[in-house]
Design a protein around this motif. Structure first.
Motif, PDB file in Angstrom:
ATOM      1  N   VAL A  10       0.863  -1.185   0.000  1.00 60.51           N
ATOM      2  CA  VAL A  10       0.000   0.000   0.000  1.00 60.51           C
ATOM      3  C   VAL A  10       0.892   1.225   0.000  1.00 60.51           C
ATOM      4  CG1 VAL A  10      -1.774   1.289   1.250  1.00 60.51           C
ATOM      5  CG2 VAL A  10      -1.783  -1.218   1.299  1.00 60.51           C
ATOM      6  N   ASN A  11       0.702   2.085  -1.004  1.00 57.39           N
ATOM      7  CA  ASN A  11       1.430   3.349  -0.989  1.00 57.39           C
ATOM      8  C   ASN A  11       0.466   4.495  -1.275  1.00 57.39           C
ATOM      9  OD1 ASN A  11       1.462   3.665  -3.972  1.00 57.39           O
ATOM     10  ND2 ASN A  11       2.892   1.957  -3.890  1.00 57.39           N
ATOM     11  N   ILE A  12       0.734   5.612  -0.606  1.00 62.28           N
ATOM     12  CA  ILE A  12      -0.084   6.812  -0.753  1.00 62.28           C
ATOM     13  C   ILE A  12       0.839   7.947  -1.152  1.00 62.28           C
ATOM     14  CG2 ILE A  12      -1.631   8.440   0.397  1.00 62.28           C
ATOM     15  CD1 ILE A  12      -2.423   6.126   2.292  1.00 62.28           C
ATOM     16  N   VAL A  13       0.484   8.604  -2.247  1.00 62.33           N
ATOM     17  CA  VAL A  13       1.310   9.659  -2.802  1.00 62.33           C
ATOM     18  C   VAL A  13       0.488  10.937  -2.946  1.00 62.33           C
ATOM     19  CG1 VAL A  13       2.951  10.187  -4.651  1.00 62.33           C
ATOM     20  CG2 VAL A  13       2.331   7.836  -4.232  1.00 62.33           C
ATOM     21  N   THR A  14       1.122  12.061  -2.641  1.00 59.08           N
ATOM     22  CA  THR A  14       0.512  13.381  -2.837  1.00 59.08           C
ATOM     23  C   THR A  14       1.459  14.192  -3.719  1.00 59.08           C
ATOM     24  OG1 THR A  14       1.578  14.469  -0.966  1.00 59.08           O
ATOM     25  CG2 THR A  14      -0.472  13.254  -0.501  1.00 59.08           C
ATOM     26  N   PRO A  15       1.061  15.399  -4.113  1.00 58.81           N
ATOM     27  CA  PRO A  15       2.009  16.228  -4.876  1.00 58.81           C
ATOM     28  C   PRO A  15       3.298  16.519  -4.116  1.00 58.81           C
ATOM     29  CG  PRO A  15      -0.209  17.080  -5.131  1.00 58.81           C
ATOM     30  CD  PRO A  15      -0.275  15.998  -4.083  1.00 58.81           C
ATOM     31  N   ASP A  16       3.264  16.413  -2.782  1.00 55.57           N
ATOM     32  CA  ASP A  16       4.458  16.638  -1.974  1.00 55.57           C
ATOM     33  C   ASP A  16       5.343  15.412  -1.864  1.00 55.57           C
ATOM     34  OD1 ASP A  16       3.729  19.288  -1.459  1.00 55.57           O
ATOM     35  OD2 ASP A  16       2.511  18.686   0.267  1.00 55.57           O
ATOM     36  N   GLY A  17       4.887  14.274  -2.363  1.00 54.21           N
ATOM     37  CA  GLY A  17       5.700  13.068  -2.323  1.00 54.21           C
ATOM     38  C   GLY A  17       5.011  11.908  -1.640  1.00 54.21           C
ATOM     39  N   LEU A  67      -3.961   4.421  10.351  1.00 56.47           N
ATOM     40  CA  LEU A  67      -5.011   5.285   9.825  1.00 56.47           C
ATOM     41  C   LEU A  67      -4.373   6.467   9.119  1.00 56.47           C
ATOM     42  CD1 LEU A  67      -7.515   5.448  12.833  1.00 56.47           C
ATOM     43  CD2 LEU A  67      -7.705   4.085  10.756  1.00 56.47           C
ATOM     44  N   ILE A  68      -4.906   6.768   7.942  1.00 56.57           N
ATOM     45  CA  ILE A  68      -4.411   7.890   7.158  1.00 56.57           C
ATOM     46  C   ILE A  68      -5.616   8.701   6.694  1.00 56.57           C
ATOM     47  CG2 ILE A  68      -3.050   8.602   5.150  1.00 56.57           C
ATOM     48  CD1 ILE A  68      -2.718   5.045   6.240  1.00 56.57           C
ATOM     49  N   ALA A  69      -5.580  10.011   6.925  1.00 53.81           N
ATOM     50  CA  ALA A  69      -6.639  10.907   6.447  1.00 53.81           C
ATOM     51  C   ALA A  69      -6.326  11.263   5.003  1.00 53.81           C
ATOM     52  CB  ALA A  69      -6.699  12.167   7.308  1.00 53.81           C
ATOM     53  N   VAL A  70      -7.243  10.923   4.094  1.00 59.58           N
ATOM     54  CA  VAL A  70      -7.051  11.185   2.675  1.00 59.58           C
ATOM     55  C   VAL A  70      -8.174  12.103   2.200  1.00 59.58           C
ATOM     56  CG1 VAL A  70      -7.034  10.128   0.379  1.00 59.58           C
ATOM     57  CG2 VAL A  70      -5.868   9.005   2.259  1.00 59.58           C
ATOM     58  N   ASN A  71      -7.791  13.135   1.462  1.00 59.72           N
ATOM     59  CA  ASN A  71      -8.769  14.105   0.977  1.00 59.72           C
ATOM     60  C   ASN A  71      -9.056  13.891  -0.499  1.00 59.72           C
ATOM     61  OD1 ASN A  71      -9.161  15.456   3.444  1.00 59.72           O
ATOM     62  ND2 ASN A  71      -7.196  16.456   3.179  1.00 59.72           N
ATOM     63  N   GLY A  72      -9.801  12.825  -0.777  1.00 58.77           N
ATOM     64  CA  GLY A  72     -10.169  12.519  -2.152  1.00 58.77           C
ATOM     65  C   GLY A  72      -9.020  11.887  -2.907  1.00 58.77           C
ATOM     66  N   GLY A  73      -9.145  11.866  -4.206  1.00 62.30           N
ATOM     67  CA  GLY A  73      -8.132  11.264  -5.065  1.00 62.30           C
ATOM     68  C   GLY A  73      -8.663   9.993  -5.701  1.00 62.30           C
ATOM     69  N   PHE A  74      -7.753   9.053  -5.983  1.00 65.04           N
ATOM     70  CA  PHE A  74      -8.180   7.769  -6.539  1.00 65.04           C
ATOM     71  C   PHE A  74      -7.218   6.684  -6.105  1.00 65.04           C
ATOM     72  CE2 PHE A  74      -5.231   9.297  -9.710  1.00 65.04           C
ATOM     73  CZ  PHE A  74      -4.561   8.164 -10.126  1.00 65.04           C
ATOM     74  N   MET A  75      -7.686   5.441  -6.219  1.00 63.00           N
ATOM     75  CA  MET A  75      -6.863   4.277  -5.895  1.00 63.00           C
ATOM     76  C   MET A  75      -6.826   3.358  -7.105  1.00 63.00           C
ATOM     77  SD  MET A  75      -7.225   1.324  -2.955  1.00 63.00           S
ATOM     78  CE  MET A  75      -8.751   0.683  -3.612  1.00 63.00           C
ATOM     79  N   ILE A  84      -2.560   4.837  -3.913  1.00 60.61           N
ATOM     80  CA  ILE A  84      -3.534   5.908  -3.708  1.00 60.61           C
ATOM     81  C   ILE A  84      -2.848   7.217  -4.058  1.00 60.61           C
ATOM     82  CG2 ILE A  84      -4.901   7.153  -1.991  1.00 60.61           C
ATOM     83  CD1 ILE A  84      -5.180   4.424  -0.517  1.00 60.61           C
ATOM     84  N   VAL A  85      -3.486   7.979  -4.926  1.00 61.11           N
ATOM     85  CA  VAL A  85      -2.999   9.297  -5.306  1.00 61.11           C
ATOM     86  C   VAL A  85      -4.021  10.300  -4.799  1.00 61.11           C
ATOM     87  CG1 VAL A  85      -2.358  10.802  -7.223  1.00 61.11           C
ATOM     88  CG2 VAL A  85      -1.862   8.346  -7.347  1.00 61.11           C
ATOM     89  N   ALA A  86      -3.570  11.235  -3.953  1.00 56.39           N
ATOM     90  CA  ALA A  86      -4.481  12.183  -3.328  1.00 56.39           C
ATOM     91  C   ALA A  86      -3.875  13.582  -3.344  1.00 56.39           C
ATOM     92  CB  ALA A  86      -4.770  11.764  -1.888  1.00 56.39           C
ATOM     93  N   ASP A  87      -4.747  14.599  -3.291  1.00 53.76           N
ATOM     94  CA  ASP A  87      -4.268  15.980  -3.185  1.00 53.76           C
ATOM     95  C   ASP A  87      -3.507  16.180  -1.887  1.00 53.76           C
ATOM     96  OD1 ASP A  87      -5.335  16.740  -5.615  1.00 53.76           O
ATOM     97  OD2 ASP A  87      -7.212  17.435  -4.742  1.00 53.76           O
ATOM     98  N   SER A  88      -4.033  15.574  -0.815  1.00 52.51           N
ATOM     99  CA  SER A  88      -3.342  15.627   0.471  1.00 52.51           C
ATOM    100  C   SER A  88      -3.689  14.390   1.274  1.00 52.51           C
ATOM    101  CB  SER A  88      -3.707  16.896   1.250  1.00 52.51           C
ATOM    102  OG  SER A  88      -5.066  16.892   1.611  1.00 52.51           O
TER     103      SER A  88
END
Length: 143
Positions: A10-17, A67-75, A84-88
């Protein structure tokens, strides 16, 4: 070498990395169609996500969920990788509860102001800010 056939990365990426990257037995997300639980060997899928909590049941600590708070995006899930790619996104341990509560209070005031001024655009923006703040609070408090 360990058998990875029952392991999901499982990896979660935002524009910040990169925000999160671990091996898991399961990941649970809130898609626009409802909650989804994904385990290893799941069929490939791409789904848009709502503002919500991501629960990760890690391989190295079976009785614990990250637990990770994700603000939208897609998986996207493919070949035992859930990306998971999310704005934040913020991990529970990184959330500043007082800042999240201040953001909630600010958003509630903005909602009241937008309603009194009949400003639908501002109302929608403030409602989204409120959802994000509440999501961060819930994740930090372990709901």
């Amino acid at each position: 070498m360990a058998d990875n056939s029952n392991t999901l990365t499982v990896n979660i990426v935002t524009p910040d990395g990169l925000v999160y990257d671990h091996h898991a037995t399961m990941v649970i997300v809130r898609s626009v169609d409802g909650d989804l639980g994904i385990m290893a060997n799941h069929e490939p899928i791409v789904t848009p996500l709502q503002i919500g909590e991501v629960h990760v049941r890690r391989i190295d600590n079976p009785g614990h969920e990250d637990l990770i708070a994700v603000n939208g995006g897609f998986m996207e899930v493919s070949d035992n990788v859930a990306s998971i790619v999310a704005d934040s996104a913020e991990r529970e341990r990184d959330i500043d509860l007082s800042r999240a509560q201040a953001a909630r209070d600010r958003a509630e005031k903005e909602i009241q102001a937008a309603q009194s001024q009949h400003d639908s655009d501002e109302l929608q923006r403030a409602q989204i800010a409120l959802q994000r703040a509440i999501n961060r609070i819930n994740v930090k408090n372990g709901r």
